[in-house]
Structures are given as structure tokens and as C-alpha cells.
Scaffold this motif. Structure first.
Motif, PDB file in Angstrom:
ATOM      1  N   ILE A 104       0.841  -1.118   0.005  1.00  0.00           N
ATOM      2  CA  ILE A 104      -0.120   0.072  -0.073  1.00  0.00           C
ATOM      3  C   ILE A 104       0.943   1.237   0.062  1.00  0.00           C
ATOM      4  N   ASN A 105       0.057   2.429  -0.369  1.00  0.00           N
ATOM      5  CA  ASN A 105       0.769   3.646  -0.297  1.00  0.00           C
ATOM      6  C   ASN A 105      -0.194   4.457   0.531  1.00  0.00           C
ATOM      7  N   PRO A 106       0.066   4.845   1.684  1.00  0.00           N
ATOM      8  CA  PRO A 106      -0.990   5.541   2.725  1.00  0.00           C
ATOM      9  C   PRO A 106      -1.329   6.890   1.918  1.00  0.00           C
ATOM     10  N   HIS A 107      -0.442   7.566   1.042  1.00  0.00           N
ATOM     11  CA  HIS A 107      -0.947   8.878   0.444  1.00  0.00           C
ATOM     12  C   HIS A 107      -2.005   8.759  -0.660  1.00  0.00           C
ATOM     13  N   THR A 152      -7.821   7.109   3.011  1.00  0.00           N
ATOM     14  CA  THR A 152      -7.559   8.187   3.967  1.00  0.00           C
ATOM     15  C   THR A 152      -6.235   8.005   5.061  1.00  0.00           C
ATOM     16  N   HIS A 153      -5.692   9.144   5.213  1.00  0.00           N
ATOM     17  CA  HIS A 153      -4.282   8.753   6.134  1.00  0.00           C
ATOM     18  C   HIS A 153      -3.973   9.991   6.701  1.00  0.00           C
ATOM     19  N   ILE A 154      -3.228  10.141   7.641  1.00  0.00           N
ATOM     20  CA  ILE A 154      -2.664  11.161   8.426  1.00  0.00           C
ATOM     21  C   ILE A 154      -1.268  11.178   8.295  1.00  0.00           C
ATOM     22  N   GLU A 155      -0.752  12.246   8.196  1.00  0.00           N
ATOM     23  CA  GLU A 155       0.691  12.510   8.131  1.00  0.00           C
ATOM     24  C   GLU A 155       1.383  13.481   9.063  1.00  0.00           C
ATOM     25  N   THR A 170      14.352  14.435   9.044  1.00  0.00           N
ATOM     26  CA  THR A 170      15.028  14.838  10.425  1.00  0.00           C
ATOM     27  C   THR A 170      13.954  14.711  11.381  1.00  0.00           C
ATOM     28  N   TYR A 171      12.718  14.694  11.157  1.00  0.00           N
ATOM     29  CA  TYR A 171      11.751  14.991  11.988  1.00  0.00           C
ATOM     30  C   TYR A 171      11.576  13.421  12.785  1.00  0.00           C
ATOM     31  N   THR A 172      11.394  13.392  13.950  1.00  0.00           N
ATOM     32  CA  THR A 172      11.011  12.154  14.648  1.00  0.00           C
ATOM     33  C   THR A 172       9.491  11.810  14.245  1.00  0.00           C
ATOM     34  N   VAL A 173       9.544  10.882  13.514  1.00  0.00           N
ATOM     35  CA  VAL A 173       8.113  10.369  13.088  1.00  0.00           C
ATOM     36  C   VAL A 173       7.326   9.793  14.066  1.00  0.00           C
ATOM     37  N   SER A 174       6.215  10.071  14.594  1.00  0.00           N
ATOM     38  CA  SER A 174       5.426   9.488  15.315  1.00  0.00           C
ATOM     39  C   SER A 174       3.947  10.053  15.122  1.00  0.00           C
ATOM     40  N   PRO A 175       3.025   9.160  14.675  1.00  0.00           N
ATOM     41  CA  PRO A 175       1.637   9.747  14.175  1.00  0.00           C
ATOM     42  C   PRO A 175       0.663   9.586  15.380  1.00  0.00           C
ATOM     43  N   SER A 176       1.116   9.397  16.451  1.00  0.00           N
ATOM     44  CA  SER A 176       0.268   9.275  17.714  1.00  0.00           C
ATOM     45  C   SER A 176      -0.479  10.621  17.662  1.00  0.00           C
ATOM     46  N   VAL A 177      -1.963  10.520  17.794  1.00  0.00           N
ATOM     47  CA  VAL A 177      -2.665  11.739  18.093  1.00  0.00           C
ATOM     48  C   VAL A 177      -2.978  12.204  19.386  1.00  0.00           C
ATOM     49  N   GLY A 178      -2.475  11.502  20.275  1.00  0.00           N
ATOM     50  CA  GLY A 178      -2.567  11.746  21.801  1.00  0.00           C
ATOM     51  C   GLY A 178      -3.762  11.947  22.559  1.00  0.00           C
ATOM     52  N   LEU A 179      -4.798  12.533  22.012  1.00  0.00           N
ATOM     53  CA  LEU A 179      -5.956  12.504  22.435  1.00  0.00           C
ATOM     54  C   LEU A 179      -7.115  11.819  22.108  1.00  0.00           C
ATOM     55  N   LEU A 180      -8.049  11.264  22.731  1.00  0.00           N
ATOM     56  CA  LEU A 180      -9.243  10.533  22.121  1.00  0.00           C
ATOM     57  C   LEU A 180     -10.144  11.199  21.485  1.00  0.00           C
ATOM     58  N   PHE A 181     -10.331  12.682  21.818  1.00  0.00           N
ATOM     59  CA  PHE A 181     -11.353  13.619  21.201  1.00  0.00           C
ATOM     60  C   PHE A 181     -10.714  14.823  21.206  1.00  0.00           C
ATOM     61  N   PHE A 182     -11.290  15.622  19.818  1.00  0.00           N
ATOM     62  CA  PHE A 182     -10.629  16.745  19.568  1.00  0.00           C
ATOM     63  C   PHE A 182     -11.868  17.746  19.242  1.00  0.00           C
ATOM     64  N   THR A 208       6.154   5.966  10.677  1.00  0.00           N
ATOM     65  CA  THR A 208       6.531   6.430   9.327  1.00  0.00           C
ATOM     66  C   THR A 208       5.761   7.766   9.158  1.00  0.00           C
ATOM     67  N   ASP A 209       5.983   8.350   7.904  1.00  0.00           N
ATOM     68  CA  ASP A 209       5.648   9.613   7.711  1.00  0.00           C
ATOM     69  C   ASP A 209       3.936   9.632   7.502  1.00  0.00           C
ATOM     70  N   ALA A 210       3.285   8.626   7.057  1.00  0.00           N
ATOM     71  CA  ALA A 210       1.993   8.500   7.019  1.00  0.00           C
ATOM     72  C   ALA A 210       1.520   7.237   7.140  1.00  0.00           C
ATOM     73  N   VAL A 211       0.129   7.433   7.940  1.00  0.00           N
ATOM     74  CA  VAL A 211      -0.309   5.866   8.045  1.00  0.00           C
ATOM     75  C   VAL A 211      -1.997   6.085   7.632  1.00  0.00           C
TER      76      VAL A 211
END
Length: 242
Positions: free
Chosen positions: A66-69, A73-76, A84-96, A229-232
């Protein structure tokens, strides 16, 4: 069992949450975007053994390509434009706290946000952009070489400076299909995040929001696999308030 969820004192209508993401469909026969063919699902073959019950194997055991992009639907994160950016797609919160806005493009192809600025609440964390036209075939459209609308860098900056750290759109990209690699809206949104904004700031693309869903405030929930990775790929939900 009754579960009540509140976001800043507002109750969420979880019974009517709406998925606005497009799945990666391995039955697709055509490309979705970026001149890349459809995703592939192929059974593992080890000698005479095959990982497919259709072909007589004992289990289904597939390799996925697959290619997420390009495939759904994907987030990046900023890792999309900076190695050089530390890649971590964690959204951190359950709701926004989110706001759904429908935008149309002028002759230049740039989306207009003139009606958004006076109406968007000051505490919004995520913006969901639905673009016109918004026919149902958008969920299955092939976008390569169609030059869809895009966000101007100045508008991406203004969104970031309003404290928005999740930018979602129903197109393959927030930038023009061909811009010589500038990715001006991507860069502007990530570069102008407020110092206190939760990290990482995320851009999500390739959503689909039915035309029956009214513009306005919602809660937002994002699910994604544990991949660095850069996008999931992602599942994204709009949740109305009670």
C-alpha cells in the motif's frame, strides 16, 4: 451500560458518530491518486504452500502493498517533508474539538475561506474541509491528472496561528497536484504551529463527508495503526454534540 463522554462540558452523541474516512480497498482495479496503481494483496508462497484458502491453503496469509498517501484516508506528520523529524503519528488525545467547513475554489483553484474566519470558534483544535462539488462518486474517484483544488499557504498559516493542529481535507492533498515539490500549504501549516500546540501537528487527506452533514462544530476521533512512518492509514469520525 451507559457511557457518557463530555468534551469541555459538552456531551458527545456517540450513537450518531459518522465515519468520514475511505478504506484501502484491495478490490480496486484503478489508481486513486499520484499515478500509483491500486493496492495489492498477495498470498505468501513458501515452496508448495500457499497462504490462501481460495487456492487450497490452510489459512489466509497475505503480503500487503500500500501507499498511505495514494490509496485511502491517511494522516501524516512533518516527517512527510523533513527526514530529520521524529516520526510518530500518535494523535495523543481521544477526542478533539473540530469544525466542519465546506469550501469552494475560484478560477485559480485555491479554496476560499472567507466565510470560515468569522464563524469558526476560537477554541477549535481541528478543521475538517469538505470541498465542492461533493457528489457521491468522490468516494471512488481517480484523481491523477485532475488538478483538484488546494489550500493557499497563507490560509494554512492562518489556521495554524488560530491554534488548529489537525488539518483534514477530502482531497488527495492540501497542495496542488503539481507544484514542483513546493508543498507550500503543508510547510506553512507545520512551520506556524503555536508553541503550546500539542505535537505532532497532523494533516489528514482523502476523506469523504456526505453532503447531508451540516457545517459546524463537532467532536473528532482518529484511529490509526501503530506504525512509525511519515503517513499511516486512518479511520476518522465526526461526532455531533447532544
Amino acid at each position: 451500560m451507559n457511557i457518557t463522554v463530555e468534551l469541555d462540558g459538552r456531551r458527545l452523541d456517540l450513537a450518531n458518530m459518522l465515519e468520514i474516512s475511505l478504506p484501502i480497498d484491495f478490490s480496486m482495479s484503478k489508481e486513486r491518486a499520484w499515478y500509483i496503481g491500486p493496492p495489492r494483496r498477495e498470498p505468501v508462497r513458501l515452496g508448495d504452500w500457499v497462504g490462501s484458502t481460495r487456492e487450497g491453503g490452510s489459512v489466509n496469509f497475505y503480503n500487503l502493498t500500500i501507499n498511505p498517501h495514494a490509496h485511502g484516508t491517511h494522516i501524516e506528520t512533518a516527517g512527510h517533508i523533513d527526514h530529520t523529524y521524529t516520526v510518530s503519528p500518535s494523535v495523543g488525545l481521544l477526542f478533539f474539538k473540530a469544525f466542519l467547513y465546506t469550501a469552494s475554489a475560484g478560477e485559480s483553484g485555491a479554496l476560499s475561506f472567507s466565510e470560515l474566519w468569522p464563524s469558526i470558534p476560537s477554541d477549535v483544535q481541528a478543521i475538517v474541509i469538505r470541498t465542492l462539488p461533493n457528489t457521491h462518486d468522490k468516494a471512488h474517484k481517480s484523481y491523477s491528472n485532475t488538478h483538484p483544488p488546494y489550500i493557499m499557504a497563507a490560509d494554512a498559516e492562518r489556521l495554524a496561528r488560530k491554534g488548529i493542529f489537525i488539518l483534514l481535507i477530502d482531497l488527495p492533498s492540501v497542495d496542488p497536484e503539481r507544484d514542483n515539490g513546493a508543498l507550500a500549504a503543508h510547510r506553512s501549516f507545520w512551520e506556524h504551529q503555536l508553541p503550546h500546540s500539542p505535537k505532532p501537528a497532523l494533516i489528514g487527506e482523502f476523506l469523504y463527508i456526505p453532503h447531508t452533514v451540516p457545517d459546524g462544530p463537532y467532536a473528532l476521533h482518529i484511529q490509526h495503526p501503530a506504525m512509525n512512518t511519515d503517513a499511516v492509514p486512518a479511520r476518522i469520525f465526526l461526532i455531533p454534540y447532544l
